[in-house]
Motif scaffolding. Structure first.
Motif, short mmCIF file in Angstrom:
data_model
loop_
_atom_site.label_atom_id
_atom_site.label_comp_id
_atom_site.label_asym_id
_atom_site.label_seq_id
_atom_site.Cartn_x
_atom_site.Cartn_y
_atom_site.Cartn_z
N MET A 348 0.80 -1.46 0.10
CA MET A 348 -0.63 0.10 -0.13
C MET A 348 0.48 1.29 -0.05
O MET A 348 1.85 1.46 1.08
N LYS A 349 0.43 1.99 -0.80
CA LYS A 349 1.40 3.50 -1.25
C LYS A 349 1.09 4.57 -0.16
O LYS A 349 -0.27 4.89 1.29
N ALA A 350 1.51 5.29 0.44
CA ALA A 350 1.49 6.31 1.24
C ALA A 350 0.48 7.02 1.40
O ALA A 350 -0.37 7.45 2.22
N PRO A 351 -0.19 7.34 -0.10
CA PRO A 351 -1.14 8.45 0.19
C PRO A 351 -2.42 7.33 0.97
O PRO A 351 -3.52 8.16 1.72
N ASP A 352 -2.88 6.27 0.01
CA ASP A 352 -3.36 5.71 0.61
C ASP A 352 -3.72 5.22 2.77
O ASP A 352 -4.61 5.16 3.23
N VAL A 353 -2.42 4.48 3.03
CA VAL A 353 -2.19 4.76 4.10
C VAL A 353 -2.66 5.86 4.67
O VAL A 353 -3.36 5.37 6.08
N ILE A 354 -2.27 7.22 4.84
CA ILE A 354 -3.02 8.24 4.85
C ILE A 354 -4.65 8.13 4.89
O ILE A 354 -4.62 8.77 5.95
N ASN A 355 -5.26 8.15 3.78
CA ASN A 355 -6.76 8.03 3.89
C ASN A 355 -7.22 7.15 4.45
O ASN A 355 -8.09 7.10 5.18
N ARG A 356 -7.01 5.79 4.71
CA ARG A 356 -7.22 5.08 5.34
C ARG A 356 -6.92 5.74 7.06
O ARG A 356 -8.47 5.80 7.65
N ILE A 357 -6.33 6.52 7.64
CA ILE A 357 -6.34 7.01 8.59
C ILE A 357 -6.84 8.43 9.11
O ILE A 357 -7.67 8.00 9.94
N LEU A 358 -7.65 9.13 8.18
CA LEU A 358 -8.87 10.01 7.79
C LEU A 358 -9.75 9.89 7.45
O LEU A 358 -10.61 10.02 8.66
N LYS A 359 -9.64 8.45 6.84
CA LYS A 359 -11.31 8.21 6.52
C LYS A 359 -11.97 7.59 7.62
O LYS A 359 -13.26 7.10 7.88
N THR A 360 -11.02 7.10 8.60
CA THR A 360 -12.01 5.69 9.54
C THR A 360 -11.73 6.43 10.87
O THR A 360 -12.24 5.58 12.14
N ALA A 361 -10.86 7.56 10.47
CA ALA A 361 -11.07 8.72 12.85
C ALA A 361 -12.66 8.43 12.59
O ALA A 361 -13.76 8.90 11.53
N ARG A 362 -12.96 8.36 14.09
CA ARG A 362 -14.25 9.34 14.83
C ARG A 362 -14.66 10.48 14.51
O ARG A 362 -13.94 11.33 15.73
N ASP A 363 -15.09 11.17 13.77
CA ASP A 363 -15.51 12.46 13.43
C ASP A 363 -15.66 12.94 15.00
O ASP A 363 -17.12 12.49 15.34
N THR A 364 -14.93 14.30 15.18
CA THR A 364 -15.53 14.94 16.68
C THR A 364 -15.79 16.53 16.78
O THR A 364 -15.24 16.70 15.60
N GLY A 365 -16.58 17.18 17.54
CA GLY A 365 -16.09 18.05 17.85
C GLY A 365 -17.46 18.89 15.97
O GLY A 365 -19.04 17.83 15.60
N ALA A 366 -17.33 19.75 15.64
CA ALA A 366 -17.88 20.38 14.34
C ALA A 366 -18.15 18.77 13.30
O ALA A 366 -17.30 18.68 13.04
N SER A 367 -19.65 18.66 12.50
CA SER A 367 -19.40 17.87 11.64
C SER A 367 -18.32 17.59 10.35
O SER A 367 -17.81 18.84 9.88
N GLY A 368 -17.81 16.95 10.21
CA GLY A 368 -17.20 17.39 9.14
C GLY A 368 -15.58 17.75 9.38
O GLY A 368 -14.94 17.25 10.72
N VAL A 369 -14.58 18.18 8.71
CA VAL A 369 -13.48 18.59 9.01
C VAL A 369 -13.31 19.70 9.57
O VAL A 369 -13.66 19.97 9.19
N ASP A 370 -12.75 19.87 10.79
CA ASP A 370 -12.68 21.28 11.16
C ASP A 370 -11.11 21.68 11.73
O ASP A 370 -9.48 20.48 11.91
N ASN A 371 -11.35 22.51 12.30
CA ASN A 371 -9.62 23.16 12.39
C ASN A 371 -9.01 22.36 14.09
O ASN A 371 -7.44 22.54 14.71
N LEU A 372 -9.87 21.33 14.57
CA LEU A 372 -9.46 21.39 16.77
C LEU A 372 -9.18 19.61 16.42
O LEU A 372 -8.34 18.87 16.56
N TYR A 373 -10.02 18.84 15.41
CA TYR A 373 -9.43 17.63 15.16
C TYR A 373 -9.47 16.75 13.76
O TYR A 373 -9.41 15.53 14.13
N GLY A 374 -9.54 17.32 12.75
CA GLY A 374 -8.87 17.57 11.59
C GLY A 374 -10.67 16.38 11.26
O GLY A 374 -10.95 17.49 11.56
#
Length: 510
Positions: A348-374
């Motif tokens: 698996m390439k690095a972009p997919d590794v990072i994407n896995r970590i981002l897309k499986t994270a538990r959304d917290t705070g404001a809905s979607g990506v935000d400045n506190l939790y990403g």
């Protein structure tokens, strides 16, 4: 060492007129624990279950993946790191050649980070149990032997001697290895590379940390690291241009770079470099309840995910342990998950590794990506085991594209060659010059028409200008007349509420 040490001072370095501060980010509370408390460390690692690390480790423990820890150096003699560090180097000019000497400000920082990422734990509890049992058996035997010998001395010649007991067989004392005591890292089977930097003032070699960092990144890549952890940062979101090539080198060689977002308690009000570099996976900090940490985190648009940054435990040089806080501890938790993914999916390439970590994270705070939790709080089990669609580019951007857009004006111009005579040979054949053409002396028919038309147009322009001048003078005379009239002679309309021209002026001024 004090039992409660708070680091408040970050060190700085002037360069090109701007202040760039680079420091280890363990800027929270650091409470030193005695080695006797080692067996309580595992129970304190609440993130192993809350982040799904325990479940993820059923699939992989990071086997076959090298992770470079660019930090203050790792004490490889710590029992929880036995066999974990397989190589290293010093970039400061003041450490050991293999990077295994803790140096500089917060010299213990690198060992704390290493244990959280790849600590193997230890079996000291079992070793002590076996030693204690053997000592108990030996003491009992020695006592029984002494009593038997003493009794035999009292015996008469015709009395039978008391049998002296034989020394019992003792259990073999286990060798030090991983076990249920001490700190268990997220990727306990990963191999570590210790790259030591001198962060802070007083480097005997006088090598600025700004120069150490790009050298460290390139060395890590060349040494086979597939993940790089950087629990360090600056107070500025900008970075020296000299870093561009190093981080692009990591990007070009398919390396995942993880960096800490920084801590408010350490004087950082925003995410600083290298956590602002495109393509770098930046980690913010949360408390035990999953809320953004007030002291042990910061905020910014470059944050990718969040991880625990409070009430952490880690190993100290000289076989110690500590409770500590900061995104310096959150970053290796995420880097460890990256190592688990790269172990389970070696192609698996690095972009997919990072994407896995981002897309499986538990959304917290404001809905979607935000400045506190990403994208949210990291979920190790989901990142390792869920089905995630592949991507073609790093969702956090690329340093290559950033360089293309933002460094274009800084590119060195190529000097043009000095003018000279061409030395190239020509294959063209000479041809005869054409015969000269005699000029035509006749007058074109259209020429008189153009002259007359131009004259008529000029007259029209002059006439229009005269009329505008007369109109303007008339308006000026009218305006002068109005200005000279008294206020009472002006016609002012009255509103429904009899609001006249003076209603907004105080009575004493009327």
């Amino acid at each position: 060492m004090s039992t409660a040490l708070r680091v408040k001072k970050a060190t700085g370095l002037k360069k090109s007129g701007s202040l760039l501060v680079i420091a280890a980010l363990a800027m929270g509370m650091l409470s030193v624990l005695t080695p006797a408390q080692a067996d309580t460390m595992r129970d304190s690692e609440y993130w192993l279950d809350s982040l799904g690390v325990t479940q993820a480790q059923q699939s992989t423990k990071g086997e076959g993946v090298k992770v470079a820890i660019i930090d203050t150096g790792i004490d490889t003699s710590h029992p929880d790191l036995k066999g974990a560090v397989v190589g290293g180097a010093d970039m400061s000019g003041s450490g050991e050649a293999k990077g295994n000497k803790p140096i500089g400000v917060m010299s213990e920082h690198g060992t704390l980070v290493a244990t959280l990422l790849a600590g193997r734990g230890n079996n000291k509890g079992e070793i002590n149990r076996v030693k204690s049992e053997n000592e108990r058996l030996k003491a009992a035997w020695e006592k029984a032997k002494a009593e038997a010998e003493e009794e035999n001395e009292k015996q008469k010649d015709d009395e039978k001697d008391v049998e002296v007991p034989k020394e019992p067989e003792y259990q073999d004392v286990p060798k030090l290895t991983g076990g249920s005591d001490g700190v268990l890292g997220v990727a306990p089977a990963a191999e570590l590379l210790s790259v030591s930097l001198w962060m802070g003032e007083g480097n005997p070699a006088n090598i600025p940390v700004e120069e150490q960092i790009p050298r460290a990144v390139k060395w890590a890549v060349d040494s086979g690291a597939k993940v790089i952890n950087m629990s360090l940062g600056s107070t500025s979101p900008a970075w020296p241009e000299s870093w561009d090539d190093a981080f692009k080198y990591a990007e070009d060689h398919d390396v995942v770079v993880v960096a800490a977002a920084g801590n408010r308690s350490g004087g950082m009000s925003q995410v600083g470099a290298p956590a602002t570099i495109p393509g770098v996976l930046t980690v913010a900090g949360v408390d035990e309840s999953g809320k953004a940490s007030q002291d042990s985190s910061t905020e910014g648009i470059s944050i990718g995910v969040a991880a625990p940054a409070e009430q952490l435990v880690g190993g100290l040089p000289d076989n110690g342990y500590a409770r500590w806080s900061g995104t310096s501890g959150a970053a290796p938790l995420v880097a460890g998950v990256a190592a688990l993914i790269r172990s389970k999916y070696p192609d698996m390439k690095a972009p997919d590794v990072i994407n896995r970590i981002l897309k499986t994270a538990r959304d917290t705070g404001a809905s979607g990506v935000d400045n506190l939790y990403g994208y949210g709080i990291i979920n190790a089990n989901a990142a390792v085991n869920n089905s995630v669609a592949s991507v073609s580019v790093n969702p956090l951007g690329t340093i290559e594209e950033w360089i293309r857009v933002h460094r274009r004006n800084n590119a060195k111009s190529t000097e043009a060659p000095a003018p000279g005579v061409s030395m190239e040979k020509s294959d063209l054949k000479q041809v005869a010059a054409p015969k000269p053409i005699q000029p035509d002396t006749s007058t074109p028919v259209l020429q008189p028409v153009l002259v007359i038309g131009a004259g008529v147009l000029l007259l029209l322009v002059i006439g229009a200008g005269s009329i505008q001048t007369l109109v303007r003078r008339r308006r000026e005379r009218l305006a002068a007349s109005v200005a000279s009239a008294s206020l009472s002679s002006l016609k002012v309309g009255k509103s429904a509420g009899d609001h006249d021209l003076f209603d907004d002026i105080p009575e004493e001024d009327k």
